[in-house]
Design a protein around this motif. Sequence first.
Motif, PDB file in Angstrom:
ATOM      1  N   ALA A 180       0.838  -1.207   0.000  1.00  0.00           N
ATOM      2  CA  ALA A 180       0.000   0.000   0.000  1.00  0.00           C
ATOM      3  C   ALA A 180       0.870   1.253   0.000  1.00  0.00           C
ATOM      4  CB  ALA A 180      -0.930  -0.004   1.208  1.00  0.00           C
ATOM      5  N   LEU A 181       1.978   1.202   0.731  1.00  0.00           N
ATOM      6  CA  LEU A 181       2.904   2.337   0.760  1.00  0.00           C
ATOM      7  C   LEU A 181       3.516   2.571  -0.613  1.00  0.00           C
ATOM      8  CD1 LEU A 181       4.625   4.501   2.118  1.00  0.00           C
ATOM      9  CD2 LEU A 181       6.168   2.678   2.911  1.00  0.00           C
ATOM     10  N   ILE A 182       3.948   1.510  -1.283  1.00  0.00           N
ATOM     11  CA  ILE A 182       4.547   1.650  -2.600  1.00  0.00           C
ATOM     12  C   ILE A 182       3.523   2.179  -3.598  1.00  0.00           C
ATOM     13  CG2 ILE A 182       5.666   0.430  -4.491  1.00  0.00           C
ATOM     14  CD1 ILE A 182       7.286   0.844  -1.837  1.00  0.00           C
ATOM     15  N   SER A 183       2.296   1.699  -3.505  1.00  0.00           N
ATOM     16  CA  SER A 183       1.232   2.187  -4.382  1.00  0.00           C
ATOM     17  C   SER A 183       0.979   3.678  -4.159  1.00  0.00           C
ATOM     18  CB  SER A 183      -0.049   1.388  -4.134  1.00  0.00           C
ATOM     19  OG  SER A 183      -1.117   1.886  -4.902  1.00  0.00           O
ATOM     20  N   ALA A 184       0.979   4.097  -2.888  1.00  0.00           N
ATOM     21  CA  ALA A 184       0.764   5.519  -2.580  1.00  0.00           C
ATOM     22  C   ALA A 184       1.937   6.365  -3.063  1.00  0.00           C
ATOM     23  CB  ALA A 184       0.554   5.693  -1.077  1.00  0.00           C
ATOM     24  N   LEU A 185       3.155   5.842  -2.968  1.00  0.00           N
ATOM     25  CA  LEU A 185       4.323   6.553  -3.489  1.00  0.00           C
ATOM     26  C   LEU A 185       4.184   6.798  -4.989  1.00  0.00           C
ATOM     27  CD1 LEU A 185       7.392   4.843  -1.764  1.00  0.00           C
ATOM     28  CD2 LEU A 185       6.952   7.307  -1.816  1.00  0.00           C
ATOM     29  N   ALA A 186       3.765   5.764  -5.694  1.00  0.00           N
ATOM     30  CA  ALA A 186       3.617   5.894  -7.147  1.00  0.00           C
ATOM     31  C   ALA A 186       2.511   6.884  -7.495  1.00  0.00           C
ATOM     32  CB  ALA A 186       3.319   4.522  -7.762  1.00  0.00           C
ATOM     33  N   ALA A 187       1.405   6.829  -6.761  1.00  0.00           N
ATOM     34  CA  ALA A 187       0.272   7.708  -7.056  1.00  0.00           C
ATOM     35  C   ALA A 187       0.598   9.171  -6.763  1.00  0.00           C
ATOM     36  CB  ALA A 187      -0.954   7.271  -6.255  1.00  0.00           C
ATOM     37  N   ALA A 188       1.504   9.407  -5.810  1.00  0.00           N
ATOM     38  CA  ALA A 188       1.849  10.786  -5.423  1.00  0.00           C
ATOM     39  C   ALA A 188       3.007  11.353  -6.222  1.00  0.00           C
ATOM     40  CB  ALA A 188       2.184  10.826  -3.933  1.00  0.00           C
ATOM     41  N   ARG A 189       3.480  10.616  -7.211  1.00  0.00           N
ATOM     42  CA  ARG A 189       4.690  11.011  -7.933  1.00  0.00           C
ATOM     43  C   ARG A 189       4.625  12.449  -8.437  1.00  0.00           C
ATOM     44  NH1 ARG A 189       7.764   7.696 -12.779  1.00  0.00           N
ATOM     45  NH2 ARG A 189       9.319   9.292 -13.230  1.00  0.00           N
ATOM     46  N   ASP A 190       3.559  12.800  -9.145  1.00  0.00           N
ATOM     47  CA  ASP A 190       3.474  14.144  -9.731  1.00  0.00           C
ATOM     48  C   ASP A 190       3.178  15.222  -8.696  1.00  0.00           C
ATOM     49  OD1 ASP A 190       3.954  13.019 -12.207  1.00  0.00           O
ATOM     50  OD2 ASP A 190       1.824  12.834 -12.711  1.00  0.00           O
ATOM     51  N   CYS A 191       2.682  14.805  -7.519  1.00  0.00           N
ATOM     52  CA  CYS A 191       2.271  15.790  -6.513  1.00  0.00           C
ATOM     53  C   CYS A 191       3.457  16.492  -5.865  1.00  0.00           C
ATOM     54  CB  CYS A 191       1.425  15.114  -5.440  1.00  0.00           C
ATOM     55  SG  CYS A 191      -0.032  14.281  -6.091  1.00  0.00           S
ATOM     56  N   TRP A 192       4.624  15.852  -5.886  1.00  0.00           N
ATOM     57  CA  TRP A 192       5.789  16.516  -5.314  1.00  0.00           C
ATOM     58  C   TRP A 192       6.159  17.764  -6.120  1.00  0.00           C
ATOM     59  CZ3 TRP A 192       7.145  15.237  -0.597  1.00  0.00           C
ATOM     60  CH2 TRP A 192       6.842  13.951  -0.135  1.00  0.00           C
ATOM     61  N   ASP A 193       5.794  17.769  -7.393  1.00  0.00           N
ATOM     62  CA  ASP A 193       6.062  18.954  -8.205  1.00  0.00           C
ATOM     63  C   ASP A 193       5.317  20.169  -7.672  1.00  0.00           C
ATOM     64  OD1 ASP A 193       7.778  17.652  -9.964  1.00  0.00           O
ATOM     65  OD2 ASP A 193       6.108  16.949 -11.209  1.00  0.00           O
ATOM     66  N   THR A 194       4.125  19.931  -7.097  1.00  0.00           N
ATOM     67  CA  THR A 194       3.341  21.025  -6.512  1.00  0.00           C
ATOM     68  C   THR A 194       4.118  21.699  -5.391  1.00  0.00           C
ATOM     69  OG1 THR A 194       1.286  19.860  -7.033  1.00  0.00           O
ATOM     70  CG2 THR A 194       1.152  21.601  -5.368  1.00  0.00           C
ATOM     71  N   LEU A 195       4.891  20.900  -4.651  1.00  0.00           N
ATOM     72  CA  LEU A 195       5.635  21.443  -3.512  1.00  0.00           C
ATOM     73  C   LEU A 195       7.015  21.972  -3.896  1.00  0.00           C
ATOM     74  CD1 LEU A 195       4.863  18.747  -0.789  1.00  0.00           C
ATOM     75  CD2 LEU A 195       3.927  21.056  -0.935  1.00  0.00           C
ATOM     76  N   SER A 196       7.511  21.541  -5.040  1.00  0.00           N
ATOM     77  CA  SER A 196       8.890  21.894  -5.394  1.00  0.00           C
ATOM     78  C   SER A 196       9.123  23.395  -5.466  1.00  0.00           C
ATOM     79  CB  SER A 196       9.266  21.246  -6.730  1.00  0.00           C
ATOM     80  OG  SER A 196       9.308  19.853  -6.617  1.00  0.00           O
ATOM     81  N   SER A 197       8.110  24.136  -5.889  1.00  0.00           N
ATOM     82  CA  SER A 197       8.288  25.581  -6.037  1.00  0.00           C
ATOM     83  C   SER A 197       8.166  26.324  -4.719  1.00  0.00           C
ATOM     84  CB  SER A 197       7.254  26.131  -7.031  1.00  0.00           C
ATOM     85  OG  SER A 197       5.942  25.883  -6.567  1.00  0.00           O
ATOM     86  N   VAL A 198       7.483  25.728  -3.726  1.00  0.00           N
ATOM     87  CA  VAL A 198       7.270  26.428  -2.454  1.00  0.00           C
ATOM     88  C   VAL A 198       8.070  25.827  -1.308  1.00  0.00           C
ATOM     89  CG1 VAL A 198       4.984  27.262  -3.089  1.00  0.00           C
ATOM     90  CG2 VAL A 198       5.209  25.032  -1.981  1.00  0.00           C
ATOM     91  N   ALA A 199       8.423  24.554  -1.410  1.00  0.00           N
ATOM     92  CA  ALA A 199       9.160  23.902  -0.326  1.00  0.00           C
ATOM     93  C   ALA A 199      10.125  22.869  -0.897  1.00  0.00           C
ATOM     94  CB  ALA A 199       8.195  23.256   0.659  1.00  0.00           C
ATOM     95  N   PRO A 200      11.080  23.319  -1.715  1.00  0.00           N
ATOM     96  CA  PRO A 200      12.008  22.347  -2.321  1.00  0.00           C
ATOM     97  C   PRO A 200      12.806  21.572  -1.280  1.00  0.00           C
ATOM     98  CG  PRO A 200      12.799  24.600  -2.622  1.00  0.00           C
ATOM     99  CD  PRO A 200      11.397  24.703  -2.105  1.00  0.00           C
ATOM    100  N   GLU A 201      13.054  22.206  -0.115  1.00  0.00           N
ATOM    101  CA  GLU A 201      13.830  21.521   0.918  1.00  0.00           C
ATOM    102  C   GLU A 201      13.073  20.319   1.477  1.00  0.00           C
ATOM    103  OE1 GLU A 201      10.875  23.816   2.920  1.00  0.00           O
ATOM    104  OE2 GLU A 201      12.250  24.401   1.328  1.00  0.00           O
ATOM    105  N   LEU A 202      11.744  20.407   1.519  1.00  0.00           N
ATOM    106  CA  LEU A 202      10.955  19.292   2.026  1.00  0.00           C
ATOM    107  C   LEU A 202      10.957  18.133   1.033  1.00  0.00           C
ATOM    108  CD1 LEU A 202       9.141  18.062   4.164  1.00  0.00           C
ATOM    109  CD2 LEU A 202       7.189  19.256   3.139  1.00  0.00           C
ATOM    110  N   VAL A 203      10.893  18.454  -0.258  1.00  0.00           N
ATOM    111  CA  VAL A 203      10.961  17.404  -1.284  1.00  0.00           C
ATOM    112  C   VAL A 203      12.294  16.659  -1.178  1.00  0.00           C
ATOM    113  CG1 VAL A 203      10.897  16.921  -3.751  1.00  0.00           C
ATOM    114  CG2 VAL A 203       9.432  18.718  -2.806  1.00  0.00           C
ATOM    115  N   GLU A 204      13.375  17.409  -1.017  1.00  0.00           N
ATOM    116  CA  GLU A 204      14.685  16.781  -0.887  1.00  0.00           C
ATOM    117  C   GLU A 204      14.809  16.000   0.410  1.00  0.00           C
ATOM    118  OE1 GLU A 204      17.077  16.411  -3.078  1.00  0.00           O
ATOM    119  OE2 GLU A 204      15.753  17.395  -4.495  1.00  0.00           O
TER     120      GLU A 204
END
Length: 377
Positions: free
Chosen positions: A293-317
């Motif tokens: 379930a965790l791996i499935s959620a990781l895959a489903a959230a793949r594009d969502c990290w882009d939403t955060l990259s512009s406002v919280a790049p340190e959290l993505v990293e």
Amino acid sequence: MTDRAHRDGCPSEAGQIAQVDYLHGVADIPFRLGRPEDLPSSLAGLMSAARPTQKAARLLADADPSDLTELAAAADAARGVLEADYGETVADDPQESESNRHNDLAFGIVRCTGAPLPLMVDAALHALSGILDLTERIGTGLADEDWNDLLSGLATAVVWPSSANAGAPWERHTDGQPDSRPDARTRPPQLTGAARPDDALRRWVRGHHVFMVFAQCCATALRCLRSAAEQDEVDSAYAAARAATVLMKASRGALQYAGDSTNDEYVTEIRPTLMPPVAPPKMSGLHWRDHEALISALAAARDCWDTLSSVAPELVEEFRSALDTTYAAHRGVCRHFVGDSSPSLLATSQSQRSAVGVLTQFRDRRLGLMPPGRQSG
């Protein structure tokens, strides 16, 4: 610590774990969980489902994580206040693989039909009690960072669902940025040398219980991240990603805790439980539904990290780093016990790939789920 007498438990669960009677001497079983697929997938749904857990969450959040006696008492009291309704034992579940069923059996895990979010919180408190019970008696070999992350993860699994837009519990704040570890005063008690037979197996089993809780809660956080990102709710997406990061770091701590044993202890106490006639025939470390379930959620959230990259790049990293170090910890445990070239005892007879090699491949695939161009070497 034992289950309280007022909990009747799931009917027929005793029959499910009769094949692994040795577990009664190493952990408080049954260890009850719901189905990870049934957990909430939005912050609003999460907070609604977590209403019955609020009193328990407050009791644990108010405890001092540096005082293990106080923390153990708070976990016990919180579980008593929660009084999770376990419902019935899940039977004939078409979404459950035979491998998962045998994995559950090998670790005394029983799936129940009660409300899945309170079940997860109850399991987190149950797991915390098991860790503290053993650590108060013999200490731990974990590094400070791993111990702090482990405690933060368990606190997050209990407290975060009912206050999902707040920071993770027991966080320190520096320059406005939350730190995922408890206060720097928190130091794990060092090993005392007072170990008893099967203490390595106790850490192994209880560490796996902790990891299943983290897998469920991290999958939930990632689903909430996806829901918030799809609705352009950046603050909510940040809160969910923050929780996922704390839980991923904590997963590393859980793996380190489970493998905190010598090679001799592994051979005499742990290894026999991974082989016939003790291990259930379809047991496989690769097919646990909570991890899936965790791996499935990781895959489903793949594009969502882009939403955060512009406002919280340190959290993505930070999440990427946590994911990387968690797989490194898993590889390290395997390397410590079986070396670089040996296949897992749970691999099929046809598989010749080393356990470390398989985990390296998995690590590369999981990091590939993060935004392109941000992969670490």
